[in-house]
Motif scaffolding. Structure first.
Motif, PDB file in Angstrom:
ATOM      1  N   THR A  80       0.852  -1.181   0.000  1.00  0.00           N
ATOM      2  CA  THR A  80       0.000   0.000   0.000  1.00  0.00           C
ATOM      3  C   THR A  80       0.891   1.235   0.000  1.00  0.00           C
ATOM      4  OG1 THR A  80      -0.045   0.081   2.417  1.00  0.00           O
ATOM      5  CG2 THR A  80      -1.773  -1.209   1.320  1.00  0.00           C
ATOM      6  N   LYS A  82       1.041   3.464   2.217  1.00  0.00           N
ATOM      7  CA  LYS A  82       1.578   3.575   3.574  1.00  0.00           C
ATOM      8  C   LYS A  82       2.747   2.620   3.769  1.00  0.00           C
ATOM      9  CE  LYS A  82       0.116   3.167   8.431  1.00  0.00           C
ATOM     10  NZ  LYS A  82      -1.042   2.839   9.311  1.00  0.00           N
ATOM     11  N   ALA A  85       5.742   3.831   1.841  1.00  0.00           N
ATOM     12  CA  ALA A  85       6.371   4.977   2.505  1.00  0.00           C
ATOM     13  C   ALA A  85       7.303   4.503   3.615  1.00  0.00           C
ATOM     14  CB  ALA A  85       5.300   5.909   3.057  1.00  0.00           C
ATOM     15  N   ARG A  86       6.862   3.512   4.381  1.00  0.00           N
ATOM     16  CA  ARG A  86       7.731   2.972   5.436  1.00  0.00           C
ATOM     17  C   ARG A  86       8.974   2.328   4.844  1.00  0.00           C
ATOM     18  NH1 ARG A  86       2.936   1.228   8.260  1.00  0.00           N
ATOM     19  NH2 ARG A  86       3.178  -0.797   7.289  1.00  0.00           N
ATOM     20  N   ILE A  92       4.196   9.575   4.554  1.00  0.00           N
ATOM     21  CA  ILE A  92       2.990   8.908   4.070  1.00  0.00           C
ATOM     22  C   ILE A  92       2.094   9.941   3.387  1.00  0.00           C
ATOM     23  CG2 ILE A  92       0.923   7.627   4.757  1.00  0.00           C
ATOM     24  CD1 ILE A  92       2.531   6.609   7.171  1.00  0.00           C
ATOM     25  N   GLU A  94      -0.991  12.097   2.331  1.00  0.00           N
ATOM     26  CA  GLU A  94      -2.114  12.451   3.188  1.00  0.00           C
ATOM     27  C   GLU A  94      -3.456  12.084   2.576  1.00  0.00           C
ATOM     28  OE1 GLU A  94      -1.840  16.548   4.202  1.00  0.00           O
ATOM     29  OE2 GLU A  94       0.081  16.339   5.277  1.00  0.00           O
ATOM     30  N   VAL A  99      -1.151  10.412  -3.817  1.00  0.00           N
ATOM     31  CA  VAL A  99      -0.416   9.157  -3.981  1.00  0.00           C
ATOM     32  C   VAL A  99       0.365   9.119  -5.294  1.00  0.00           C
ATOM     33  CG1 VAL A  99      -0.638   6.655  -4.236  1.00  0.00           C
ATOM     34  CG2 VAL A  99      -1.948   7.850  -2.473  1.00  0.00           C
ATOM     35  N   ASP A 774      -2.807  -3.214   8.981  1.00  0.00           N
ATOM     36  CA  ASP A 774      -1.893  -2.075   8.937  1.00  0.00           C
ATOM     37  C   ASP A 774      -2.611  -0.726   8.941  1.00  0.00           C
ATOM     38  OD1 ASP A 774       0.933  -1.259   8.671  1.00  0.00           O
ATOM     39  OD2 ASP A 774       0.296  -0.449   6.738  1.00  0.00           O
ATOM     40  N   ASP A 775      -3.887  -0.703   8.572  1.00  0.00           N
ATOM     41  CA  ASP A 775      -4.599   0.574   8.441  1.00  0.00           C
ATOM     42  C   ASP A 775      -5.927   0.516   9.191  1.00  0.00           C
ATOM     43  OD1 ASP A 775      -5.756   2.954   7.751  1.00  0.00           O
ATOM     44  OD2 ASP A 775      -5.725   2.616   5.587  1.00  0.00           O
TER      45      ASP A 775
END
Length: 901
Positions: A80, A82, A85-86, A92, A94, A99, A774-775
């Motif tokens: 994803t 997110k 990004a990690r 991440i 917003e 995206v 995760d979300d």
């Protein structure tokens, strides 16, 4: 140097579609997005998912997941924005609109990895040259970043370590575990600062009974232990298991039903063995051979056996194999999302799914992941396996000398179903064609390295004349089995050969006996194997003769191979012996299968066997036939499970949080096989320590009419919005799941609430759960696999919604078991178990809080004892349910007495 990428990035969600270039980010239409992707290489994140959302499933491009798989083999990333990004260290995004621009930045960050400290550098340059020739979209951008090494790189097959042969492990010593030692081991595992939990201590003491010396032959020390969620049963049984393994110097096999629990057990191993090297030696995960990468299949794929996108997948899998801990492609360190990017192009062909392994005849035998896992498990203290593998090994495993004597069956409520699948038989077109291919080898014109008996045993045939004749007879007889195109010939009324003629008669009778309109609705069809018509009886004789002609040379060949082993010719070294032993085991499996088919055919026109349930079926998906055949299941599959697995064992723990959820201890003992043992099982139960009245409530919605799809979709949408995501939606039918998803996905996206769905999104189930976990704003829709296999503690799962009472699906098999099991009471036990398992997804730790909603006004009150004692149960309208969900998850629910349920 970080490259300046000229490519645009494309992102699509249920909330919109955006394209980003170096100059701007703008929203685009679906048609414009598809045209752009067709004309220009675009940067994507999960091309399969984006293609589905655009209605263009063949969409390809510069997929960042493929780039990550190349650069970071054997590492996982949540697929994803997110998660990306990690992985890249970037902020991440917003919103969905941000995206697309983020994907360009992430691509640049990933392409910069080779310029720094890159642990996975070895092998990258050579792999990239191959990928360049295959026109992998990332190759031109990546090539300037990956420098040619100063010295030649080792090829994958030279790099992999060889396993070592070791002498057989001695039988475990006979010991007794003192209660104080078990309690001390448990204290060490939980940690000195952990809260003392009496329920866990009692559970560990009870589980220790399975490790006492066996007193009665063919009857183990069996412990049935129900431990509510939160007791800590994993460490509770690992305490005596690890202590016994250490002192008795023998292995304990811990068997699970889900891959999620296998991963959890592997993680708990850090408590037992903090040192990674010791942990790797002492705790081994074992799975069926179809889970592991086959190096011979991979070599064939790398040398031209695959083409197009499948060839790119093979290169990425080779990169992974060089860094993998165990070569496990299903649930191991290969990201579950990688094969789905290639739409089933080749991933299954990289494992041994047809049982064609040639063992020591393979040039990579000494480096084989499967053989390495088998040898490692023989020396391990704890072997983490699954129910299916335990049963297969017990029934027809090659490792009889090292068979375990102690088992722990976690998720024990699934043993009945696992045994049902293992000990069943099916004479179908799909099964028969696989046997034909295994015996004869490739059909004319087919590709790949598939090899028949003659090729696999050519040296034996040249040495042993009788064995060579048996191979030739088997190959000739196997040609009577269905071949390519069999299903089309059945549909056209032109079967070829006696077995296809039998299947045609089966198909005709099943359609003739359809009574409820399933044929027109497109569902699968079935009917009892009773009162067969003349066509089926007439076809049975020639089909039985053809199968008998096949099984005889297979049996003869097995005996000749055993004789070759006994004679030990000059050419037979250790590897050759291992190959022949493997061939004997494979022959035994196929002989057993064909023997079961003969028993099924003998049943046509003959008396029924009360031990079995037999039926005929036409299997279909959305109206499309994919298999036809005869089926046989045990009426009580716990009987062969007890005889094959439990009786030879010295001790076993069967445990679950819902072991009795469908009834009392009598039911648990019947479904576990305990009733078939000479010695009675020891029974233990411990209630969950959670405060269910304060942490959860059950809401039964009374005004959503059954069969009203718009109302059902509206209910799901309103409840998800009230919970602000974090919802697990469970369905009993895939069609309704898809229909509800189609109606609510865009609606939820406008609220900023992502929605995932099993059987809709082209993502494997494990990865769907990873994204969901995760979300906290994401919700997930699914079926049975999610009801039983989801472990998501914390805020990410705060609402469970079921579309209705999970009644068992009507079938011939269910009808027979229902009749034998008490009619309505049997159905009620199944439903209670399913409700308990679904509710169990909600509260996983002491600070969890949530609601369980059942969209069924007709829920019988007698079923509500499936929920933990004291849990508030209320029958409410949808409006009130939405309000209560919103309030409860805001922490403002008043604990009032439940209304009349």
């Amino acid at each position: 140097m970080t490259p300046n990428l000229p490519y645009p990035a494309l992102y699509a969600s249920h909330g919109g579609i955006w394209v980003a270039t170096a100059e701007e980010t703008r929203a685009v239409s679906r048609g414009e997005a598809i045209r752009l992707a067709a004309d220009t290489p675009v940067i994507l994140l999960n091309a399969s998912l984006i293609g589905q959302r655009l209605g263009h499933p063949e969409l390809n491009g510069l997929d960042l997941l493929e780039l990550f798989a190349f650069l970071r083999p054997a590492r996982f990333m949540v697929p994803t924005p997110k998660g990306l990004a990690r992985a890249t260290g970037l902020p991440i995004p917003e919103s969905d609109a941000d995206v697309a621009g983020f994907l360009r930045d992430a691509a640049a960050a990933l392409l910069a990895i080779p310029g720094g400290d890159w642990p996975e550098r070895e092998g990258a340059w050579n792999a990239l040259q191959s990928l360049f020739r295959l026109r992998w979209p990332w190759a031109p951008a990546l090539s300037p970043q990956v420098a040619k090494p100063g010295q030649a790189e080792r090829w994958l097959f030279a790099k992999l370590p060889e396993w070592e042969e070791r002498p057989p492990r001695p039988a475990p010593r006979t010991i007794t575990l003192p209660d104080t030692d078990v309690a001390e081991r448990l204290s060490r595992l939980t940690g000195s600062g952990a809260e003392r939990r009496q329920g866990q201590r009692d559970y560990a003491a009870a589980a220790a009974g399975a490790f006492a010396p066996r007193a009665v032959r063919d009857s183990p020390n069996l412990i049935l232990a129900e431990a509510g969620t939160g007791i800590g049963k994993t460490l509770g049984y690992l305490a005596p298991a690890s202590l016994w393994a250490e002192r008795a110097e023998g292995p304990v096999w811990v068997s699970t039903f889900t891959k999620a629990l296998q991963r959890q057990l592997a993680a708990e191993g850090e408590r037992l063995f903090p040192d990674p090297a010791q942990r790797k030696a002492k705790i081994v995960t074992r799975k069926g051979r179809e889970n592991y990468l086959c190096l011979l299949n991979l070599e064939d794929a790398l040398q031209g056996g695959f083409a197009g996108r499948a060839a790119i997948l093979a290169q990425l899998v080779a990169r992974w194999a060089a860094y993998s801990a165990d070569g496990d492609m299903i649930g191991g360190d290969l990201p579950g999302w990688l094969p789905t990017l290639f739409r089933r192009n080749g991933s299954t062909a990289l494992t041994d799914r047809r049982g064609e392994c040639i063992y020591a005849g393979c040039p990579h035998y000494r480096k084989c992941f499967i053989e390495r896992a088998a040898r490692a498990s023989a020396e391990a203290d704890i072997v983490i396996a699954n129910h299916a593998l335990v049963m297969v090994n017990a029934a027809r495993g090659r490792e009889s000398a090292t068979r375990p004597t102690r088992y722990v069956f976690d998720e024990g409520h699934h043993l009945f179903d696992a045994a049902d699948a293992m000990f069943s038989a099916a004479l179908t077109g799909q099964e028969a064609i696989e046997i034909r291919r295994w015996v004869t080898g490739p059909e004319s014109g087919s590709r790949g390295r598939r090899r028949g008996l003659a090729a696999r045993l050519s040296d034996v045939a040249s040495y042993d004349e009788e064995g060579g004749l048996a191979i030739a007879e088997a190959v000739d007889a196997a040609r009577a089995l269905p071949s390519d195109g069999w299903l089309q010939r059945l549909n056209e009324g032109e079967p070829f050969g006696p077995v296809e003629a039998l299947l045609a008669a089966v198909r005709g009778l099943v359609y003739a006996r359809d009574t409820n309109g399933s044929a027109d609705a497109g569902y699968g069809l079935e009917t009892e194997l009773a009162e067969p018509d003349g066509a089926l009886v007439e076809a049975a004789g020639p089909a039985g003769a053809a199968l008998d002609a096949l099984v005889r040379p297979l049996v003869k060949l097995g005996r000749r191979l055993e004789a070759v082993l006994a004679d030990a010719p000059d050419w037979m070294d250790g590897p050759a012996r291992a190959r022949i032993e493997g061939a004997i085991a494979s022959l035994g499996w196929r002989t057993e299968t064909v023997g079961a088919w003969l028993a099924l055919i003998a049943r046509i026109g003959g008396p029924a066997d009360p031990e079995y349930v037999d039926w005929l079926a036409v299997d279909r998906v959305e109206g499309r036939e994919y298999d036809v055949g005869l089926h046989r299941h045990w009426l009580d599959p716990s009987k062969p499970f007890a005889r094959t697995v439990l009786e030879p064992a010295h001790g076993a723990v069967i445990t679950s949080a819902t072991l009795r959820a469908g009834g009392d201890w009598d039911v648990a003992q019947a479904r576990s096989g305990a009733v078939h043992l000479l010695r009675p099982a020891q029974l233990f139960s411990a209630a969950s320590p959670f405060d269910y009245p304060g942490q959860a409530e059950v809401l039964i919605v009374t005004d959503v009419k059954r069969g009203d799809l718009p109302a059902l979709a509206n209910a799901y949408a309103r409840l998800v919005v009230a919970a602000e995501g974090g919802t697990l939606g469970l369905f009993t039918a895939i069609r309704r799941l898809r229909a509800v998803h189609a109606r609510i996905a865009d609606r939820l996206a406008r609220e900023g609430l992502p929605l995932l769905a099993q059987h809709v999104d082209p993502i494997d189930t494990g990865t769907l759960v990873d994204i969901f976990r995760d979300d906290p704003r994401t919700s997930l829709l699914g079926t049975d696999a999610l009801r039983d296999g989801v472990d998501v503690p914390g805020h990410s799962l705060r609402l469970v919604v079921m579309e209705g009472v999970p009644w068992p699906k009507p079938s011939v098999l269910h009808a027979a078991r229902r009749l034998a099991g008490g009619g309505t009471a049997y159905d009620d036990r199944i439903v209670r178990a399913r409700l308990a398992q679904a509710f169990g997804r909600l509260i996983r730790r002491a600070d969890d809080r949530g609601a369980f909603v059942l969209l069924s006004s007709a829920t019988p009150s007698r079923l509500l004892d499936a929920f933990p004692p004291g849990t508030p149960v209320r029958r409410v309208a949808l409006d009130e349910a939405v309000d209560r969900v919103r309030l409860s998850l805001a922490g403002r629910l008043r604990h009032e007495a439940p209304a009349n349920a």
